[in-house]
Write a protein that holds these residues in place. Structure first.
Motif: not given
Length: 412
Positions: A92, A188, A226
Motif C-alpha cells: 500500500y 491505492s 479504491g
C-alpha cells in the motif's frame, strides 16, 4: 525424458503472444489514426494525444528520479514483497509513493490544480451551503445551458462524488492539494483489497506498478477505484457491509452500476447455491439502503441517470465519433493495464467479470474517450491474472507507465 522435453513450454504461451501482438497493433493503430484525424479536424476527437486524453509533450519533472527508483526496487524485490509478513501495508505505501511520484513528473502546481478547474468538483464545493437542499435540487441542475447548471464533472455524476469533496472541505481538508492526495490515498487501497478478495498475494507487485496509477494521481475516478475495490472485498467477507459500500459507489459514478459482474464473482460460492443466494440478498439489502437514503433526501438515481444521458450529448460526447472510440477505448485500456495485464488475461472469474463490465461500458456509447481514468475501477481487476508472471513483466509495466507519463501531459 524426450517426451517431457517436447511437452515443456518454450517461451510465452502462444495465446499470450497473440494477445500482446493484437494489443500492440491496437495501440499503434489508435495512435496513428488519432494523429491523422487530429491533423485534419482538431475539434472532432477532442483528445490531442488520442487514444489518451492529453497532449503530446515529452517532459521530465521532480518525480522522475523517485518514480524510476521505486520501479527498480519493485522489479528487484517484487517476488519477496508478495511473501513478506507485512506484504499488504508495504504494498500500500509503495503504491502511494509510486502514484505520487508519477504525478510529480508533471509537477506540484499541476497536481494541486487538477481538481480545481471550472469543470471539476471543487469548483462547486463553495456553493454547497445546504446539503439537503443540494440533494433535493441536484437533478434539476444536471442539464446544460441553464443559469445554474452544474459544472461538467458534477453534472456527469451522482451527488455522492460532490458530497465527498464537500465533506473533505467541512473537516478542514479543502483545496486542490488535499483533494488530490485524498484520491491517491483512497485509490491505492485497491492494491490491498484485490489480493484480499482473490486470496492471491502474488499479484501485489503488479498492482503496485499498475500503469493506471498515472491517472489515479489525481482523478476522482482513482478514488472511485479504491472505494469500489474495498466494496468488492467486503462482499467476500461481510456481504451487508460490502453492499453498503457498493451502494455508495452507485452515487459516486453512474457507470459503477457495472460493478455488478464483479460483485457476483465476489458473492459466488461454488456448489453452494443457497449460500450464494443469501449472500446476494444481504448485499442487495445494503445497497438498497443507500439508494433509499438518497431517495428520501430528494435524489432518485434513475432520474439522474436519464438526465445525464441527455447532458452527455449536449457537449463533446456528441462530437466524439463512436466509430473511433469504440475500439480506441480498448487501446487506451491496453496502456492502463500494461503488457502484464494483457499477458495475464485468462479464464479467471475476476478477469472475466471485469471484462464483461468493460465491454458493456464500451458498447454503451457513453464511454467515448477518457476511459483510461473512467474504467479504472474495472481495469485494475484485470491484473488478477498476473500472479504467475515473472519480473520481466514487472519491468514492462514500469516502462509503460513511465513512458506514458513522460511523453504525454495527461489531463489527470
Amino acid at each position: 525424458m524426450v517426451l517431457r522435453a517436447l511437452r515443456a513450454p518454450v517461451g510465452p504461451p502462444r495465446l499470450g503472444v497473440v494477445r500482446l501482438v493484437i494489443a500492440g497493433l491496437l495501440v499503434a493503430a489508435a495512435t496513428i489514426v488519432g494523429f491523422v484525424v487530429n491533423a485534419n479536424n482538431p475539434d472532432l476527437l477532442y483528445a490531442a494525444a488520442a487514444p489518451l486524453f492529453g497532449n503530446w509533450q515529452p517532459h521530465v519533472g521532480p518525480g522522475t528520479p523517485a518514480a524510476v527508483l521505486i520501479a527498480f526496487l519493485v522489479v528487484a524485490k517484487g517476488s519477496e514483497l508478495a511473501r513478506h509478513r507485512f506484504a499488504l501495508p508495504i504494498a500500500y505505501l509503495t503504491s502511494v509513493a509510486w502514484t505520487f511520484s508519477l504525478a510529480m513528473i508533471d509537477g506540484w502546481d499541476r497536481f494541486v490544480t487538477r481538481l480545481t478547474t471550472e469543470d471539476e468538483y471543487l469548483h462547486e464545493v463553495p456553493g454547497v451551503t445546504d446539503v439537503p437542499a443540494m440533494l433535493n435540487g441536484f437533478a434539476a441542475r444536471i442539464l446544460d445551458f441553464q443559469p445554474d447548471s452544474w459544472t461538467t464533472h458534477v453534472s456527469g455524476h451522482p451527488p455522492g462524488a460532490l458530497l465527498t469533496f464537500v465533506a473533505l472541505d467541512r473537516v478542514g481538508l479543502g483545496g486542490g492539494a488535499a483533494a488530490s492526495i485524498f484520491c491517491i490515498l483512497v485509490g491505492s487501497l485497491a492494491v490491498v483489497a484485490i489480493p484480499l478478495a482473490t486470496k492471491i498475494n502474488a499479484v501485489l507487485p503488479f498492482l503496485v506498478l499498475f500503469p493506471g496509477a498515472v491517472w489515479v494521481g489525481a482523478s476522482a475516478d482513482g478514488m472511485f477505484m479504491g472505494v469500489a475495490a474495498v466494496g468488492i472485498y467486503l462482499l467476500t467477507r461481510w456481504p451487508l457491509l460490502g453492499g453498503i459500500v457498493l451502494g455508495w459507489c452507485l452515487f459516486l459514478s453512474y457507470g459503477l452500476v457495472l460493478l455488478a459482474p464483479l460483485a457476483l464473482a465476489a458473492l459466488w460460492r461454488q456448489g453452494e447455491p443457497g449460500v450464494t443466494g443469501r449472500r446476494i440478498g444481504w448485499a442487495l439489502a445494503g445497497a438498497l439502503a443507500v439508494v433509499g437514503a438518497f431517495a428520501i433526501n430528494g435524489f432518485w438515481w434513475l432520474d439522474g441517470y436519464e438526465l445525464v444521458k441527455l447532458r452527455y450529448y449536449q457537449g463533446i460526447g456528441d462530437t466524439r465519433p463512436y466509430w473511433y472510440w469504440a475500439w480506441a477505448n480498448l487501446a487506451a485500456l491496453a496502456l492502463v493495464i500494461g503488457p502484464a495485464g494483457v499477458q495475464g488475461l485468462r479464464k479467471d472469474r475476476w478477469v472475466v467479470a471485469a471484462g464483461i463490465a468493460i465491454l458493456a461500458a464500451d458498447l454503451s456509447g457513453l464511454s467515448k474517450a477518457e476511459t483510461e481514468r473512467i474504467w479504472l475501477p474495472f481495469a485494475v481487476w484485470l491484473l488478477a491474472g498476473t500472479a504467475k508472471l515473472d519480473r520481466r513483466w514487472l519491468t514492462a509495466q514500469a516502462v509503460t507507465a513511465l513512458a506514458v507519463n513522460h511523453l504525454v501531459l495527461t489531463n489527470w
